[in-house]
Design a protein around this motif. Sequence first.
Motif, PDB file in Angstrom:
ATOM      1  N   GLY A 165      -7.057 -10.421  -7.936  1.00 23.31           N
ATOM      2  CA  GLY A 165      -7.284 -11.302  -6.792  1.00 23.31           C
ATOM      3  C   GLY A 165      -6.067 -11.403  -5.893  1.00 23.31           C
ATOM      4  N   LEU A 166      -4.881 -11.541  -6.482  1.00 18.68           N
ATOM      5  CA  LEU A 166      -3.659 -11.646  -5.673  1.00 18.68           C
ATOM      6  C   LEU A 166      -3.346 -10.329  -4.967  1.00 18.68           C
ATOM      7  N   ALA A 167      -3.536  -9.202  -5.672  1.00 16.66           N
ATOM      8  CA  ALA A 167      -3.280  -7.905  -5.047  1.00 16.66           C
ATOM      9  C   ALA A 167      -4.236  -7.650  -3.889  1.00 16.66           C
ATOM     10  N   THR A 168      -5.506  -8.003  -4.081  1.00 20.36           N
ATOM     11  CA  THR A 168      -6.484  -7.811  -3.002  1.00 20.36           C
ATOM     12  C   THR A 168      -6.200  -8.731  -1.824  1.00 20.36           C
TER      13      THR A 168
ATOM     14  N   THR B 233     -12.032 -11.476  -0.124  1.00 25.46           N
ATOM     15  CA  THR B 233     -12.362 -10.785  -1.375  1.00 25.46           C
ATOM     16  C   THR B 233     -11.445 -11.236  -2.502  1.00 25.46           C
ATOM     17  N   GLY B 234     -10.156 -11.394  -2.168  1.00 27.88           N
ATOM     18  CA  GLY B 234      -9.217 -11.873  -3.180  1.00 27.88           C
ATOM     19  C   GLY B 234      -9.557 -13.271  -3.659  1.00 27.88           C
ATOM     20  N   LEU B 235      -9.943 -14.140  -2.729  1.00 25.77           N
ATOM     21  CA  LEU B 235     -10.328 -15.497  -3.115  1.00 25.77           C
ATOM     22  C   LEU B 235     -11.573 -15.483  -3.989  1.00 25.77           C
ATOM     23  N   ALA B 236     -12.510 -14.583  -3.690  1.00 22.91           N
ATOM     24  CA  ALA B 236     -13.720 -14.488  -4.501  1.00 22.91           C
ATOM     25  C   ALA B 236     -13.384 -14.072  -5.936  1.00 22.91           C
ATOM     26  N   LEU B 237     -12.429 -13.159  -6.084  1.00 23.46           N
ATOM     27  CA  LEU B 237     -12.015 -12.754  -7.433  1.00 23.46           C
ATOM     28  C   LEU B 237     -11.351 -13.906  -8.177  1.00 23.46           C
ATOM     29  N   LEU B 238     -10.550 -14.693  -7.463  1.00 30.89           N
ATOM     30  CA  LEU B 238      -9.903 -15.837  -8.107  1.00 30.89           C
ATOM     31  C   LEU B 238     -10.928 -16.892  -8.527  1.00 30.89           C
ATOM     32  N   LEU B 239     -11.978 -17.038  -7.730  1.00 28.92           N
ATOM     33  CA  LEU B 239     -13.005 -18.025  -8.067  1.00 28.92           C
ATOM     34  C   LEU B 239     -13.867 -17.581  -9.240  1.00 28.92           C
TER      35      LEU B 239
ATOM     36  N   PHE C  82      -8.621 -13.215 -17.796  1.00 28.66           N
ATOM     37  CA  PHE C  82      -8.037 -14.210 -16.881  1.00 28.66           C
ATOM     38  C   PHE C  82      -6.893 -13.596 -16.097  1.00 28.66           C
ATOM     39  N   TRP C  83      -5.986 -12.913 -16.799  1.00 33.44           N
ATOM     40  CA  TRP C  83      -4.820 -12.341 -16.118  1.00 33.44           C
ATOM     41  C   TRP C  83      -5.196 -11.117 -15.287  1.00 33.44           C
ATOM     42  N   VAL C  84      -6.194 -10.353 -15.741  1.00 36.19           N
ATOM     43  CA  VAL C  84      -6.638  -9.199 -14.955  1.00 36.19           C
ATOM     44  C   VAL C  84      -7.261  -9.658 -13.643  1.00 36.19           C
TER      45      VAL C  84
END
Length: 223
Positions: free
Chosen positions: A20-23, A32-38, A13-15
């Motif tokens: 996601g935030l860094a991307t 791409t960052g939003l996709a990682l968060l989703l 979860f934290w990774v």
Amino acid sequence: MIVTLIVVCEVGFWVLLAAGLATRYLLKMPRTGLALLLCEPLLEVLLLVVTAIDLKNGADPSWRHGLAALYIGYTVGHGHRTVKWLDGHAAHRFGGAPPPVKPPRYGMARARHEGTVWLGSVTAAAVASGLLLLAAWYVGDDGNTESLRSWIFVAWRAAGIHGLIALSYAIWPKKAPKEAPEHDPGKTREKAPGKASAVPARDPEDVPDLLVGRPREDEEQVR
């Protein structure tokens, strides 16, 4: 195995959140960052599937399955708020966005905020209870489901304690500290009214002639 998977899901979860935030803000790739968060909910789905398979393979229901249900419920009830809070700070720090609004600290506004957070705990308890009841139904009457049903009480007890804490902010609202009066160093101190001067004023006629520089009468006669 279930406990290990819970730890893996928490670390993941934290990774995923950090990636996601860094991307999104450092690499300037918001989609791409939003996709990682989703992808965060996929971890809970994975944990749910593995728990169901473990029960299907004949594993006795235990505290590990109850803990997995509570973890999934907590993530559903409070995970989105954690992601939103960190996303707001990252947007301010790296994206030039205004600082996120801080939650109220005093009065009934603080009570309403605590009530909103408590609703997340109610959602977590409801989700966990639903999963535990579903697991008990899946195991059937032949298996030992008491350990699963006992975690329902644990979930609602935690939500009840949180509710009492949130209610205390409405019964005893936290008051804002009083502001100290501003000190003006350039302002002169006014004389207290009705206070007589330490040295009373005297009539010039009562002052000796020598002190005021007036010629005495005998000198005037000589002149």
